[in-house]
Design a protein around this motif. Structure first.
Motif, mmCIF file in Angstrom:
data_model
loop_
_atom_site.group_PDB
_atom_site.id
_atom_site.type_symbol
_atom_site.label_atom_id
_atom_site.label_comp_id
_atom_site.label_asym_id
_atom_site.label_seq_id
_atom_site.Cartn_x
_atom_site.Cartn_y
_atom_site.Cartn_z
ATOM 1 N N GLU A 145 3.205 -8.425 5.917
ATOM 2 C CA GLU A 145 1.935 -7.709 5.837
ATOM 3 C C GLU A 145 2.141 -6.196 5.801
ATOM 4 O O GLU A 145 1.243 -5.459 5.389
ATOM 5 C CB GLU A 145 1.044 -8.086 7.018
ATOM 6 C CG GLU A 145 0.576 -9.537 6.998
ATOM 7 C CD GLU A 145 -0.364 -9.847 8.149
ATOM 8 O OE1 GLU A 145 -0.598 -8.935 8.990
ATOM 9 O OE2 GLU A 145 -0.867 -10.985 8.210
ATOM 10 N N ALA A 146 3.310 -5.733 6.241
ATOM 11 C CA ALA A 146 3.589 -4.294 6.259
ATOM 12 C C ALA A 146 4.197 -3.797 4.955
ATOM 13 O O ALA A 146 4.446 -2.598 4.808
ATOM 14 C CB ALA A 146 4.529 -3.956 7.415
ATOM 15 N N GLU A 147 4.419 -4.689 3.987
ATOM 16 C CA GLU A 147 5.058 -4.267 2.744
ATOM 17 C C GLU A 147 4.125 -3.341 1.959
ATOM 18 O O GLU A 147 2.937 -3.600 1.804
ATOM 19 C CB GLU A 147 5.434 -5.473 1.881
ATOM 20 C CG GLU A 147 6.177 -5.063 0.615
ATOM 21 C CD GLU A 147 6.520 -6.233 -0.287
ATOM 22 O OE1 GLU A 147 7.193 -6.011 -1.309
ATOM 23 O OE2 GLU A 147 6.081 -7.377 0.029
ATOM 24 N N ARG A 148 4.710 -2.262 1.459
ATOM 25 C CA ARG A 148 3.989 -1.297 0.646
ATOM 26 C C ARG A 148 4.773 -1.044 -0.640
ATOM 27 O O ARG A 148 6.002 -1.115 -0.653
ATOM 28 C CB ARG A 148 3.792 0.033 1.390
ATOM 29 C CG ARG A 148 2.918 -0.089 2.636
ATOM 30 C CD ARG A 148 1.482 -0.392 2.270
ATOM 31 N NE ARG A 148 0.586 -0.448 3.417
ATOM 32 C CZ ARG A 148 0.323 -1.549 4.101
ATOM 33 N NH1 ARG A 148 0.886 -2.703 3.755
ATOM 34 N NH2 ARG A 148 -0.507 -1.527 5.124
ATOM 35 N N ILE A 149 4.039 -0.743 -1.712
ATOM 36 C CA ILE A 149 4.652 -0.512 -3.022
ATOM 37 C C ILE A 149 4.080 0.758 -3.619
ATOM 38 O O ILE A 149 2.888 1.046 -3.474
ATOM 39 C CB ILE A 149 4.383 -1.687 -3.978
ATOM 40 C CG1 ILE A 149 5.034 -2.974 -3.442
ATOM 41 C CG2 ILE A 149 4.914 -1.390 -5.386
ATOM 42 C CD1 ILE A 149 4.719 -4.203 -4.275
ATOM 43 N N ARG A 150 4.921 1.518 -4.275
ATOM 44 C CA ARG A 150 4.432 2.626 -5.100
ATOM 45 C C ARG A 150 5.045 2.503 -6.487
ATOM 46 O O ARG A 150 6.191 2.066 -6.641
ATOM 47 C CB ARG A 150 4.731 3.991 -4.484
ATOM 48 C CG ARG A 150 6.191 4.430 -4.506
ATOM 49 C CD ARG A 150 6.352 5.779 -3.823
ATOM 50 N NE ARG A 150 7.738 6.243 -3.802
ATOM 51 C CZ ARG A 150 8.230 7.195 -4.598
ATOM 52 N NH1 ARG A 150 7.437 7.781 -5.477
ATOM 53 N NH2 ARG A 150 9.498 7.563 -4.518
ATOM 54 N N MET A 151 4.282 2.858 -7.492
ATOM 55 C CA MET A 151 4.769 2.878 -8.869
ATOM 56 C C MET A 151 5.133 4.308 -9.223
ATOM 57 O O MET A 151 4.374 5.247 -8.932
ATOM 58 C CB MET A 151 3.710 2.342 -9.828
ATOM 59 C CG MET A 151 4.195 2.188 -11.251
ATOM 60 S SD MET A 151 2.962 1.432 -12.337
ATOM 61 C CE MET A 151 1.781 2.768 -12.476
ATOM 62 N N VAL A 152 6.295 4.482 -9.831
ATOM 63 C CA VAL A 152 6.773 5.824 -10.144
ATOM 64 C C VAL A 152 7.514 5.789 -11.471
ATOM 65 O O VAL A 152 8.163 4.793 -11.810
ATOM 66 C CB VAL A 152 7.681 6.366 -9.005
ATOM 67 C CG1 VAL A 152 8.836 5.426 -8.743
ATOM 68 C CG2 VAL A 152 8.189 7.762 -9.314
ATOM 69 N N ALA A 153 7.392 6.860 -12.243
ATOM 70 C CA ALA A 153 8.075 6.927 -13.531
ATOM 71 C C ALA A 153 8.144 8.368 -13.993
ATOM 72 O O ALA A 153 7.356 9.220 -13.566
ATOM 73 C CB ALA A 153 7.359 6.081 -14.582
ATOM 74 N N THR A 209 2.271 6.910 -7.844
ATOM 75 C CA THR A 209 1.083 6.557 -7.086
ATOM 76 C C THR A 209 1.382 6.800 -5.610
ATOM 77 O O THR A 209 2.502 7.125 -5.235
ATOM 78 C CB THR A 209 0.730 5.070 -7.269
ATOM 79 O OG1 THR A 209 1.770 4.273 -6.680
ATOM 80 C CG2 THR A 209 0.580 4.700 -8.727
ATOM 81 N N GLY A 210 0.396 6.619 -4.768
ATOM 82 C CA GLY A 210 0.650 6.581 -3.341
ATOM 83 C C GLY A 210 1.168 5.206 -2.953
ATOM 84 O O GLY A 210 1.234 4.278 -3.780
ATOM 85 N N TRP A 211 1.547 5.072 -1.692
ATOM 86 C CA TRP A 211 1.946 3.755 -1.177
ATOM 87 C C TRP A 211 0.705 2.885 -1.041
ATOM 88 O O TRP A 211 -0.331 3.336 -0.550
ATOM 89 C CB TRP A 211 2.630 3.906 0.174
ATOM 90 C CG TRP A 211 3.981 4.549 0.094
ATOM 91 C CD1 TRP A 211 4.300 5.832 0.425
ATOM 92 C CD2 TRP A 211 5.198 3.938 -0.341
ATOM 93 N NE1 TRP A 211 5.642 6.061 0.221
ATOM 94 C CE2 TRP A 211 6.224 4.913 -0.250
ATOM 95 C CE3 TRP A 211 5.533 2.662 -0.799
ATOM 96 C CZ2 TRP A 211 7.546 4.651 -0.588
ATOM 97 C CZ3 TRP A 211 6.845 2.404 -1.145
ATOM 98 C CH2 TRP A 211 7.836 3.383 -1.042
#
Length: 220
Positions: free
Chosen positions: A103-111, A129-131
């Protein structure tokens, strides 16, 4: 900004890449190799967006688009690590960086906007993006008719410049370069303005600063 794309099932690649392929590369500085070891838990070549998988024609500029998933050991993966990976892969890349688990997993997209050429690929600054929670609802891919147009559309929400219909990767990259130059000029003018003792010179600096800010606003 919350933004994750729903990558097509047909484009799923799912190939894990050994970190050694990158940090043993002879052109990567020792300090960056150490960052890869310290920051990266796993690198997965998650999706391959190509004519065969998404039915969009590519070009010499954007023959394919790769999606790399990077699982961070700690809180993030730094830009030198992303740059090392980007320069080792001869295609544009969109990264998804993951930290935490469950449940604590966070993702950000970056390029970064990546321009291919006869020499080493040219990269813009990285935009992200943000987390966001890993279960964030993902958006469908933008509706376009070519891979170059898809690449521009994927990165448009991340970049701090306006992208007009029909503009290609090189035009967007040129705008990003111009924006970064203007940002540096504006910062230098603001520093001068704070320390300039002469009133007439302050007026001149303010006039120049206003012009540069207007140029930057026009790009955005």
């Amino acid at each position: 900004m919350n933004l994750l794309y729903r990558w097509p099932d047909a484009a799923q690649f799912g190939s894990r890449i050994s970190k050694e392929k990158f940090y043993q590369h002879g052109t990567i500085p020792a300090a960056v190799r150490e960052k890869i070891v310290a920051e990266v838990r796993r690198i997965t070549w998650a999706y391959k967006l190509a004519e065969a998988t998404v039915n969009l024609p590519g070009s010499d500029v954007v023959p394919e688009i790769q999606v790399f998933r990077i699982d961070a050991k700690d809180t993030d993966v730094s830009e030198p690590v992303l740059t090392a990976i980007d320069k080792a892969i001869p295609f544009p890349i969109v990264f998804e960086i993951s930290r935490g688990q469950g449940e604590a997993e966070r993702i950000r997209m970056v390029a970064a906007h990546k321009q291919l050429g006869s020499d080493a690929p040219r990269l813009s600054a990285y935009y992200s993006t943000g987390w966001q929670p890993a279960d964030t609802e993902r958006r469908p891919l933008p509706t376009v008719i070519t891979l170059p147009a898809l690449y521009t559309a994927l990165l448009e929400p991340l970049t701090p410049v306006a992208v007009r219909p029909g503009e290609d990767v090189s035009e967007v990259a040129a705008k990003l370069d111009a924006a970064r130059m203007l940002e540096r000029e504006i910062a230098a003018l603001e520093r001068k303005l704070r320390t300039e003792p002469q009133f007439n010179r302050k007026i001149e600096l303010r006039r120049t600063l206003k012009t540069k800010q207007a140029e930057l606003d026009a790009l955005r």
